[in-house]
Enzyme design. Structure first.
Site, PDB file in Angstrom:
ATOM      1  N   ASP A  51       0.835  -1.207   0.000  1.00 21.82           N
ATOM      2  CA  ASP A  51       0.000   0.000   0.000  1.00 21.82           C
ATOM      3  C   ASP A  51       0.871   1.259   0.000  1.00 21.82           C
ATOM      4  O   ASP A  51       0.536   2.266  -0.633  1.00 21.82           O
ATOM      5  CB  ASP A  51      -0.910   0.001   1.231  1.00 21.82           C
ATOM      6  N   ASN A 127      -4.821   8.770   1.963  1.00 25.57           N
ATOM      7  CA  ASN A 127      -5.244   8.181   3.239  1.00 25.57           C
ATOM      8  C   ASN A 127      -5.697   9.247   4.241  1.00 25.57           C
ATOM      9  O   ASN A 127      -6.846   9.259   4.649  1.00 25.57           O
ATOM     10  CB  ASN A 127      -4.100   7.401   3.890  1.00 25.57           C
ATOM     11  N   ARG A 153      -7.247  19.344  23.051  1.00 18.04           N
ATOM     12  CA  ARG A 153      -5.917  19.243  23.686  1.00 18.04           C
ATOM     13  C   ARG A 153      -5.501  17.787  23.643  1.00 18.04           C
ATOM     14  O   ARG A 153      -6.261  16.907  24.047  1.00 18.04           O
ATOM     15  CB  ARG A 153      -5.967  19.717  25.142  1.00 18.04           C
TER      16      ARG A 153
HETATM   17  P1  NAD Z   1       3.920   1.505   6.915  1.00 14.07           P
HETATM   18  O1  NAD Z   1       4.910   0.773   6.108  1.00 14.07           O
HETATM   19  O2  NAD Z   1       4.191   1.703   8.362  1.00 14.07           O
HETATM   20  O3  NAD Z   1       2.499   0.817   6.673  1.00 14.07           O
HETATM   21  C1  NAD Z   1       1.493   0.901   7.526  1.00 14.07           C
HETATM   22  C2  NAD Z   1       0.461  -0.190   7.246  1.00 14.07           C
HETATM   23  O4  NAD Z   1      -0.715   0.490   6.850  1.00 14.07           O
HETATM   24  C3  NAD Z   1       0.770  -1.221   6.144  1.00 14.07           C
HETATM   25  O5  NAD Z   1       0.423  -2.488   6.631  1.00 14.07           O
HETATM   26  C4  NAD Z   1      -0.161  -0.818   5.003  1.00 14.07           C
HETATM   27  O6  NAD Z   1      -0.577  -1.934   4.234  1.00 14.07           O
HETATM   28  C5  NAD Z   1      -1.308  -0.247   5.779  1.00 14.07           C
HETATM   29  N1  NAD Z   1      -2.155   0.671   5.025  1.00 14.07           N
HETATM   30  C6  NAD Z   1      -1.794   1.734   4.262  1.00 14.07           C
HETATM   31  N2  NAD Z   1      -2.890   2.310   3.743  1.00 14.07           N
HETATM   32  C7  NAD Z   1      -3.952   1.591   4.183  1.00 14.07           C
HETATM   33  C8  NAD Z   1      -5.343   1.713   3.999  1.00 14.07           C
HETATM   34  N3  NAD Z   1      -5.860   2.681   3.277  1.00 14.07           N
HETATM   35  N4  NAD Z   1      -6.139   0.816   4.616  1.00 14.07           N
HETATM   36  C9  NAD Z   1      -5.637  -0.179   5.384  1.00 14.07           C
HETATM   37  N5  NAD Z   1      -4.322  -0.330   5.598  1.00 14.07           N
HETATM   38  C10 NAD Z   1      -3.498   0.550   5.003  1.00 14.07           C
HETATM   39  O7  NAD Z   1       3.681   2.933   6.296  1.00 14.07           O
HETATM   40  P2  NAD Z   1       3.453   3.314   4.808  1.00 14.07           P
HETATM   41  O8  NAD Z   1       3.472   2.093   3.942  1.00 14.07           O
HETATM   42  O9  NAD Z   1       4.373   4.422   4.522  1.00 14.07           O
HETATM   43  O10 NAD Z   1       1.935   3.836   4.870  1.00 14.07           O
HETATM   44  C11 NAD Z   1       1.618   5.054   5.465  1.00 14.07           C
HETATM   45  C12 NAD Z   1       0.310   4.894   6.129  1.00 14.07           C
HETATM   46  O11 NAD Z   1       0.496   4.146   7.313  1.00 14.07           O
HETATM   47  C13 NAD Z   1      -0.301   6.196   6.598  1.00 14.07           C
HETATM   48  O12 NAD Z   1      -1.084   6.796   5.591  1.00 14.07           O
HETATM   49  C14 NAD Z   1      -1.124   5.769   7.798  1.00 14.07           C
HETATM   50  O13 NAD Z   1      -2.481   5.574   7.465  1.00 14.07           O
HETATM   51  C15 NAD Z   1      -0.542   4.447   8.194  1.00 14.07           C
HETATM   52  N6  NAD Z   1      -0.074   4.547   9.571  1.00 14.07           N
HETATM   53  C16 NAD Z   1      -0.730   3.821  10.501  1.00 14.07           C
HETATM   54  C17 NAD Z   1      -0.372   3.933  11.821  1.00 14.07           C
HETATM   55  C18 NAD Z   1      -1.144   3.152  12.829  1.00 14.07           C
HETATM   56  O14 NAD Z   1      -2.049   2.417  12.424  1.00 14.07           O
HETATM   57  N7  NAD Z   1      -0.843   3.292  14.111  1.00 14.07           N
HETATM   58  C19 NAD Z   1       0.638   4.785  12.228  1.00 14.07           C
HETATM   59  C20 NAD Z   1       1.288   5.516  11.262  1.00 14.07           C
HETATM   60  C21 NAD Z   1       0.920   5.387   9.901  1.00 14.07           C
END
Ligand code: NAD
Length: 272
Positions: A51, A127, A153
Site C-alpha cells: 500500500d 489516506n 488538547r
Molecule cells: P507503513 O509501512 O508503516 O504501513 C502501515 C500499514 O498500513 C501497512 O500495513 C499498510 O498496508 C497499511 N495501510 C496503508 N494504507 C492503508 C489503507 N488505506 N487501509 C488499510 N491499511 C493501510 O507505512 P506506509 O506504507 O508508509 O503507509 C503510510 C500509512 O500508514 C499512513 O497513511 C497511515 O495511514 C498508516 N499509519 C498507521 C499507523 C497506525 O495504524 N498506528 C501509524 C502511522 C501510519
C-alpha cells in the site's frame, strides 16, 4: 493497432529484490503485449510493492489524476490498494489487454496549510493528513462548517478519506467508511479529557459540503503527515480540509474486489 491507440504504462516498484524482479518480468510482458512502457504522461500507473508504494505512486502522479488510472500489485499479502499479487501478473496482463478504460473512483483529501505570513501550502492525501505539535500538548480549535466546535488538547488530529478510514484512522478508533460515501473523518490522537478539558471523544464523519478548519493555538513547530510523508512547519495560522475536486481512479479490472471483501481479508480473515 495504431500507435495512438496504444496505452502508455508506467511501472513503479519498491526497492527490494522481490518487487524489482516482479517489475522486470511485468515490464517485459507488457512490452510484448504492445503497451508503451514510459514514466512520462502514462494512462495507467502500476505500483509494485505494498500500500505504501501505491501511496508513493499516487503522489508522483497527483497532478494528472484525471488522466491516469492506477493498479496495485502486492509482493506480500493482498493490501488495500493492491488488486494483484506477484504470482498473478499474467492475469493482470491479460486483463489490461481487454481493458476498455473502465475505472473505479474514490474521493481524496485536499489540505490547505495557511501560514501566518499569508503563504498557503496545498497538499492532497489519499489516506489522511495528521497534525501533531512537536514539543508539547497540541491545543487547537476545530471548526466544522463555520461552527466553532471544540478546543482540542492532546497529541494530534487525523483527518482521513473514506479509503484511508481503514489505515491510521482505524487504529485511532475511527469508523470504517465505504469509499462511495463522500465524507471526511476527524479522529483524535490521545485527547486530554478531564474536568477541565473536554472534546467529543469520538471520531466525527463530516459530509463533503462541510469544511473542516483546525486552528493551532500556539506559534510552534508542527508535523503534518500526509500519507507516508511527514513535513514540519512553523508559523501555521490554520489548516483547511475538504474533499478534493479530483478523485483517484483505479483500473476496474475483474480483480478489483469489493471494499467489504478487502476489509474482511485484511482484518478478519476466514471465519470457521
Ligand atoms: P507503513 O509501512 O508503516 O504501513 C502501515 C500499514 O498500513 C501497512 O500495513 C499498510 O498496508 C497499511 N495501510 C496503508 N494504507 C492503508 C489503507 N488505506 N487501509 C488499510 N491499511 C493501510 O507505512 P506506509 O506504507 O508508509 O503507509 C503510510 C500509512 O500508514 C499512513 O497513511 C497511515 O495511514 C498508516 N499509519 C498507521 C499507523 C497506525 O495504524 N498506528 C501509524 C502511522 C501510519
Amino acid at each position: 493497432m495504431k500507435n495512438t491507440d496504444r496505452k502508455k504504462i508506467a511501472l513503479l516498484s519498491s526497492r527490494n529484490p522481490k518487487s524489482e524482479a516482479v517489475s522486470k518480468e511485468l515490464w517485459n510482458k507488457l512490452k510484448d503485449a504492445n503497451f508503451i512502457m514510459t514514466p512520462k504522461n502514462p494512462d495507467i500507473v502500476i505500483s509494485i510493492g505494498g500500500d505504501g508504494m501505491l501511496l508513493s505512486a499516487f503522489h508522483k502522479y497527483e497532478n494528472i489524476l484525471d488522466k491516469v488510472r492506477f493498479v496495485g500489485v502486492h509482493t506480500g499479502h493482498l493490501g488495500f490498494y493492491t488488486d494483484y499479487r506477484n504470482f498473478e501478473i499474467d492475469e493482470l496482463v491479460e486483463n489490461l489487454k481487454l481493458d476498455t478504460g473502465a475505472k473505479v473512483s474514490y474521493p481524496i483529501l485536499n489540505v490547505k496549510i495557511r501560514m501566518i505570513d499569508g503563504r498557503v501550502v496545498t497538499a492532497r492525501a489519499l489516506n489522511e493528513a495528521t497534525i501533531k505539535r512537536l514539543s508539547k500538548t497540541m491545543v487547537a480549535d476545530i471548526h466544522i462548517n463555520g461552527v466553532p466546535f471544540e478546543r482540542f488538547r492532546g497529541d494530534g488530529i487525523a483527518v482521513s478519506t473514506p479509503t484511508g478510514s481503514t489505515a491510521y484512522n482505524k487504529s485511532l478508533g475511527g469508523a470504517v467508511l465505504h469509499p462511495t460515501i463522500e465524507a471526511l473523518q476527524i479522529a483524535e490522537v490521545a485527547s486530554l479529557n478531564n474536568r477541565v478539558y473536554r472534546t467529543l471523544g469520538s471520531s466525527i464523519v463530516v459530509p463533503k459540503k462541510d469544511k473542516i478548519i483546525i486552528d493551532p493555538q500556539h506559534d510552534d513547530r508542527y508535523s503534518i503527515a500526509i500519507d507516508n510523508r511527514t513535513f514540519v512547519y512553523d508559523n501555521i495560522e490554520q489548516i483547511d480540509y475538504q474533499i478534493d475536486n479530483h478523485k483517484i481512479n483505479f483500473v476496474a479490472t475483474p480483480r478489483h474486489t469489493s471494499f467489504w471483501n478487502r476489509v474482511k481479508d485484511a482484518f478478519i480473515g476466514e471465519v470457521e
